[in-house]
Design a protein around this motif. Sequence first.
Motif, PDB file in Angstrom:
ATOM      1  N   GLU A   8      59.069  33.845  -3.379  1.00 25.19           N
ATOM      2  CA  GLU A   8      59.892  32.754  -2.865  1.00 25.19           C
ATOM      3  C   GLU A   8      59.497  32.294  -1.463  1.00 25.19           C
ATOM      4  O   GLU A   8      59.428  31.087  -1.222  1.00 25.19           O
ATOM      5  CB  GLU A   8      61.366  33.162  -2.913  1.00 25.19           C
ATOM      6  CG  GLU A   8      62.314  32.017  -2.626  1.00 25.19           C
ATOM      7  CD  GLU A   8      63.767  32.433  -2.743  1.00 25.19           C
ATOM      8  OE1 GLU A   8      64.604  31.682  -2.238  1.00 25.19           O
ATOM      9  OE2 GLU A   8      64.072  33.501  -3.315  1.00 25.19           O
ATOM     10  N   ASP A  11      56.429  30.121  -1.835  1.00 27.54           N
ATOM     11  CA  ASP A  11      56.791  28.832  -2.431  1.00 27.54           C
ATOM     12  C   ASP A  11      57.446  27.924  -1.401  1.00 27.54           C
ATOM     13  O   ASP A  11      57.146  26.738  -1.313  1.00 27.54           O
ATOM     14  CB  ASP A  11      57.734  29.033  -3.619  1.00 27.54           C
ATOM     15  CG  ASP A  11      57.085  29.755  -4.785  1.00 27.54           C
ATOM     16  OD1 ASP A  11      55.832  29.767  -4.861  1.00 27.54           O
ATOM     17  OD2 ASP A  11      57.830  30.313  -5.605  1.00 27.54           O
ATOM     18  N   TRP A  12      58.356  28.470  -0.613  1.00 25.95           N
ATOM     19  CA  TRP A  12      59.059  27.680   0.400  1.00 25.95           C
ATOM     20  C   TRP A  12      58.073  27.135   1.432  1.00 25.95           C
ATOM     21  O   TRP A  12      58.137  25.960   1.805  1.00 25.95           O
ATOM     22  CB  TRP A  12      60.123  28.535   1.087  1.00 25.95           C
ATOM     23  CG  TRP A  12      60.876  27.785   2.123  1.00 25.95           C
ATOM     24  CD1 TRP A  12      61.995  27.025   1.939  1.00 25.95           C
ATOM     25  CD2 TRP A  12      60.562  27.680   3.522  1.00 25.95           C
ATOM     26  NE1 TRP A  12      62.386  26.463   3.128  1.00 25.95           N
ATOM     27  CE2 TRP A  12      61.526  26.850   4.115  1.00 25.95           C
ATOM     28  CE3 TRP A  12      59.556  28.205   4.324  1.00 25.95           C
ATOM     29  CZ2 TRP A  12      61.521  26.552   5.467  1.00 25.95           C
ATOM     30  CZ3 TRP A  12      59.552  27.896   5.669  1.00 25.95           C
ATOM     31  CH2 TRP A  12      60.515  27.081   6.225  1.00 25.95           C
ATOM     32  N   HIS A  14      54.850  26.576   1.061  1.00 26.54           N
ATOM     33  CA  HIS A  14      54.009  25.565   0.420  1.00 26.54           C
ATOM     34  C   HIS A  14      54.757  24.233   0.324  1.00 26.54           C
ATOM     35  O   HIS A  14      54.207  23.183   0.650  1.00 26.54           O
ATOM     36  CB  HIS A  14      53.568  26.040  -0.958  1.00 26.54           C
ATOM     37  CG  HIS A  14      52.665  25.090  -1.663  1.00 26.54           C
ATOM     38  ND1 HIS A  14      51.350  24.923  -1.297  1.00 26.54           N
ATOM     39  CD2 HIS A  14      52.886  24.239  -2.687  1.00 26.54           C
ATOM     40  CE1 HIS A  14      50.802  24.002  -2.074  1.00 26.54           C
ATOM     41  NE2 HIS A  14      51.722  23.579  -2.927  1.00 26.54           N
ATOM     42  N   GLU A  15      55.994  24.281  -0.110  1.00 28.43           N
ATOM     43  CA  GLU A  15      56.805  23.065  -0.221  1.00 28.43           C
ATOM     44  C   GLU A  15      57.044  22.414   1.135  1.00 28.43           C
ATOM     45  O   GLU A  15      57.196  21.197   1.226  1.00 28.43           O
ATOM     46  CB  GLU A  15      58.128  23.385  -0.903  1.00 28.43           C
ATOM     47  CG  GLU A  15      57.971  23.733  -2.370  1.00 28.43           C
ATOM     48  CD  GLU A  15      59.232  24.300  -2.997  1.00 28.43           C
ATOM     49  OE1 GLU A  15      60.292  24.292  -2.338  1.00 28.43           O
ATOM     50  OE2 GLU A  15      59.144  24.767  -4.149  1.00 28.43           O
ATOM     51  N   ALA A  16      57.058  23.223   2.198  1.00 29.73           N
ATOM     52  CA  ALA A  16      57.272  22.701   3.551  1.00 29.73           C
ATOM     53  C   ALA A  16      55.987  22.152   4.158  1.00 29.73           C
ATOM     54  O   ALA A  16      55.981  21.674   5.287  1.00 29.73           O
ATOM     55  CB  ALA A  16      57.853  23.789   4.454  1.00 29.73           C
ATOM     56  N   GLY A  17      54.862  22.229   3.410  1.00 30.93           N
ATOM     57  CA  GLY A  17      53.594  21.709   3.920  1.00 30.93           C
ATOM     58  C   GLY A  17      52.825  22.700   4.766  1.00 30.93           C
ATOM     59  O   GLY A  17      51.855  22.354   5.425  1.00 30.93           O
ATOM     60  N   HIS A  19      50.303  25.626   4.845  1.00 35.79           N
ATOM     61  CA  HIS A  19      49.317  26.136   3.914  1.00 35.79           C
ATOM     62  C   HIS A  19      48.474  27.278   4.482  1.00 35.79           C
ATOM     63  O   HIS A  19      47.542  27.735   3.826  1.00 35.79           O
ATOM     64  CB  HIS A  19      48.404  24.999   3.443  1.00 35.79           C
ATOM     65  CG  HIS A  19      49.192  23.906   2.797  1.00 35.79           C
ATOM     66  ND1 HIS A  19      49.729  24.025   1.541  1.00 35.79           N
ATOM     67  CD2 HIS A  19      49.567  22.689   3.246  1.00 35.79           C
ATOM     68  CE1 HIS A  19      50.383  22.922   1.233  1.00 35.79           C
ATOM     69  NE2 HIS A  19      50.308  22.103   2.251  1.00 35.79           N
TER      70      HIS A  19
END
Length: 57
Positions: A8, A11-12, A14-17, A19
């Motif tokens: 998790e 994932d969070w 990655h979704e927040a940009g 990397h």
Amino acid sequence: MHQLHGAEPVDWLHEAGIHYIQLHASEAGKSVYEAAGFVTGRYPGMDLITPPPPDDA
């Protein structure tokens, strides 16, 4: 407060940009982060800690 578990956090991020994360983990915690997808970096980290300057008393 929401606690992040397993993949998790990855994932969070990655979704927040975000990397790229550089993590410093103890040997005891290493397997936890590897399970979340972290890998050993190409360049090992190094620290330099110098003493503070003497007090001018």
